[in-house]
Structure formats: C-alpha cells, structure tokens
Scaffold this active site. Structure first.
Site, PDB file in Angstrom:
ATOM      1  N   LYS A 158       0.845  -1.205   0.000  1.00 48.92           N
ATOM      2  CA  LYS A 158       0.000   0.000   0.000  1.00 48.92           C
ATOM      3  C   LYS A 158       0.875   1.247   0.000  1.00 48.92           C
ATOM      4  CE  LYS A 158      -0.465   0.141   5.052  1.00 48.92           C
ATOM      5  NZ  LYS A 158      -1.399   0.196   6.194  1.00 48.92           N
ATOM      6  N   TYR A 189      16.436  31.101   3.183  1.00 46.77           N
ATOM      7  CA  TYR A 189      15.353  31.933   3.690  1.00 46.77           C
ATOM      8  C   TYR A 189      15.497  32.200   5.184  1.00 46.77           C
ATOM      9  CZ  TYR A 189      12.850  30.986  -0.684  1.00 46.77           C
ATOM     10  OH  TYR A 189      12.486  30.900  -1.997  1.00 46.77           O
TER      11      TYR A 189
END
Length: 395
Positions: free
Chosen positions: A57, A287
């Site tokens: 999955k 940043y």
C-alpha cells in the site's frame, strides 16, 4: 518506475552515475536484490505452512508498488496487501495475478463492482457493509462467490467488528449470497513495543473469538494477525499468514527486533550538486538567514527539497554523504533545493552525487535516523517521497 528487465545492468558505479545524471537531478534508488533477499529471509523465518503477504500500500511505502509487487511474488510472497481499490487495480493492470487483499474499508456500489471486476478481495468490518456487498453483487448478477476477509477489532479501535461479536458477524456473512469467507484477521496495536502485555491481550481475544466461531461449526479457511513487528517478535502469532510491510523494505519496526533476522535496506535517496560557491564570514544562507556563516565557507547547492519529501523541519539538523564523508546541511531547506557545507571536501564539482539516505563508503544514513530526529516513525519518512522523484530500480 523501471522494472528489473528495463533497468540497465551497470558494470560499475561510474556508469550508474552517468545514467542517473542524465535522468534526473534527484531520484529514489530501489535495490531489487535487497528486496528479494528480504522476502526470502522472511519466508525462511516463518512458521511452517505460513504464507507471506507483502504489504504494498501507499505505493509500496514509497518504493513503487508495481515493481515491488512483482519482485515480492517472484521471491516467494503469496499475497499482496493494499489499502484502496485503485491501488489494487493498478497492480491488476500491470498483469499481476496474485491474490490482493484490500486492507481498508470499502462500501460504495462503485467500489464493490470494481472489486468484483478486478478480482480483488475486500475486508468486511460490520453487518451493514456485508449487506451492501451482498445486495450490490445480487444487483449486478454476479454469479461467483466473492472472497471476503472478516476484520475483528481486538484492541486497535480502528476497523473491524468487536471481537466479542465475531461469531454472530461471521455467521451472518456466511449466510449471505455471493460472499465466501476467505479469512478472519485482526491487527495489533503495540507489536513493536518491548512490553508484550497489550499484544498478548489482543492475541487472547483473537483466540477466544476464533474458538467461538468454530463452536458454531463454521470452518475458517485462514487466520492472520501478525504485522512485521509481530512476525519478528513471536512465532505463535504467525497463523496461516503474516502481513509484512516495513520489514520487506529492510527496516526494523523496533530496535529490540534487529537480532531476529538480517534485513537489507532497499531504498536510497540521492541528488546532484547543482552549484558550488564560496561565501564570506557573516553571510546569511537561505530563507530567513537562520544560518550565518561563521567563517569563509565553501557551500554546495543540492537539487532536492521539501517538495520532494525532504522534511523542512530537518533544516540545520541533518547530514548528507558526499564522497563517502558526512557533511552538514546548512540554512533552511527550500522547496526544490538545500545547501550543504563542503568546506572540508576539496574541489566538489557540479554533478556529484549526494546521498541523503543510504550508504557511501563506510557511512550510512537511514530513514530511522531522520525519524529519530523528527520524533516520528520511519514509515512516515518513506511514504513522504513525492512522485516527481523517479524510482530507479537496480539489482
């Protein structure tokens, strides 16, 4: 993702590096040989007559579901486990014929028709769902008994009917047209804990439920309870099948289980240096200037970021491998790029490989390392790598 047949057979690392450089700035490398060996080791480890379900999955925990499923079946897995109907359909469209269990809940007529058409096997959790399945199959004139798997809640408090009501539920499903009970199973909540107390409570509840079902004269084709952790922790939990997820990808569900079997890590995360520069002392990086250079530094920009699945919260906390050496990541991790300090590594050039997860030389960084730094689990790390990173299979 490339299949093993499509993957070039690289003679050496230089050829592999050349291939990767022309293909992408960053990629996830999947070692199919390691995956196959993990499956084979688990099959040997299991109790006699116990089958292995490979849980694929969530795109095989980020490894690429189709290629992982094909390799797992070839290596000895008997079943595949997925979470959703589309995940099962993807495997069928790829030509995979092994039995596929949908571990998640399904209940709409559209889902049920797709399950029947693609020969998938659903999980049933309550009487209402069972009636919807039977009525929908009746409405579409489905002429075959659909294999269904009864989920019991023995303590996970997620999917499944209460274990104390198991006999009534199983008897009801047995009496509905178009449905055939293929297995009864449950899921363990604390199998990765060193303290087995809660797991043992769930085990006893499962056994009691099975006893009550059998007392009504109902034959149960198959029982399964163990996930990866329970598989490694206690052979009495193996029953007719185990559902192995994390272990097939070469990671251990808990540190205390590492001595039970030798697993190989399947996934490596790699990227390329895209730019190299020298910055002066006092220069801010990335940043917010959360990092200020304490001295003149040589830094390398690496073409991977949080949009690829490298958690931004690892900024200033992680190391990477380049030329077999550990080097720190500096500055805030950005959407598509991050920066590393290569001051101690002379003449780093654009195009060199940086390993974020995996091995270079004697050094190794794992998903567990990231998970420990972020107070999370390795499952989340593996499932976080985005699909813009190609999965490149190697043997």
């Amino acid at each position: 993702m490339l299949s093993s047949k499509q993957t070039p057979s690289f003679a050496d690392n230089q050829e592999r590096d050349t291939y990767a450089w022309f293909s992408q700035r960053a990629w996830v490398e999947i070692d199919l040989g390691a995956l196959s060996d993990n499956i084979k080791q688990l099959v040997i480890f299991l109790s006699p007559n116990t089958q292995l379900m490979a849980v694929v999955k969530a795109d095989a925990y980020g490894h690429g579901s189709v290629t992982v499923a094909q390799t797992a079946i070839e290596a000895g897995a008997s079943w595949l486990g997925v979470a959703t109907v589309p995940e099962g359909i993807q495997l069928r469209e790829a030509g995979i014929k092994a039995p596929i269990l949908i571990l998640g809940a399904t209940h709409t007529p559209e889902q049920i028709q797709a399950i029947a058409h693609w020969k998938l096997q659903p999980t049933l959790c309550n009487p209402k769902q069972a009636f919807i399945f039977s009525n929908t199959l009746e409405a579409i004139n489905y002429n075959y008994p659909l294999p269904v798997h009864i989920k019991l809640d023995t303590g996970m408090s997620r999917l499944g009917t209460n274990w104390q009501e198991a006999a009534d539920f199983v008897q009801l499903v047995q009496g509905l047209p178009h449905l055939h009970i293929a297995s009864i199973y449950s899921h363990l909540a604390t199998a990765d804990s060193p303290d087995p107390a809660i797991m043992q409570v769930q085990h006893r509840r499962f056994e009691e439920a099975v006893t009550q079902i059998k007392a009504r004269g109902i034959k149960i084709p198959s029982l399964h309870l163990a996930n990866s952790a329970a598989t490694l922790a206690d052979p009495s939990l193996h029953y007719d099948m185990v559902r192995a997820g994390l272990a097939i990808y070469g990671l251990y569900p808990a540190p205390h289980l590492k001595n039970e079997i030798q697993l190989q890590t399947v996934l490596q995360l790699k990227a390329r240096v895209t730019h190299v520069k020298t910055i002066a002392a006092g220069t801010g990086v990335s940043y917010g200037h959360q990092f200020i250079a304490p001295r003149e530094m040589r830094i390398a920009v690496v073409g991977i970021g949080y949009a690829d699945g490298v958690p931004r919260s690892l900024s200033h906390q992680m190391e990477v491998l380049i030329r077999g050496q550990r080097t720190p990541q500096i500055g805030t991790i950005t959407m598509d790029q991050l920066m590393i300090d290569v001051s101690s590594i002379p003449d780093v050039q654009e195009g060199e490989i940086v390993t974020l997860l995996g091995e270079q030389g004697a050094e190794k960084i794992t998903a567990d390392d990231w998970a420990n730094q972020l107070n999370t689990i390795s499952w989340e790390i593996l499932c976080g790598f985005k699909h813009r990173l190609p999965r490149v299979a190697v043997m």
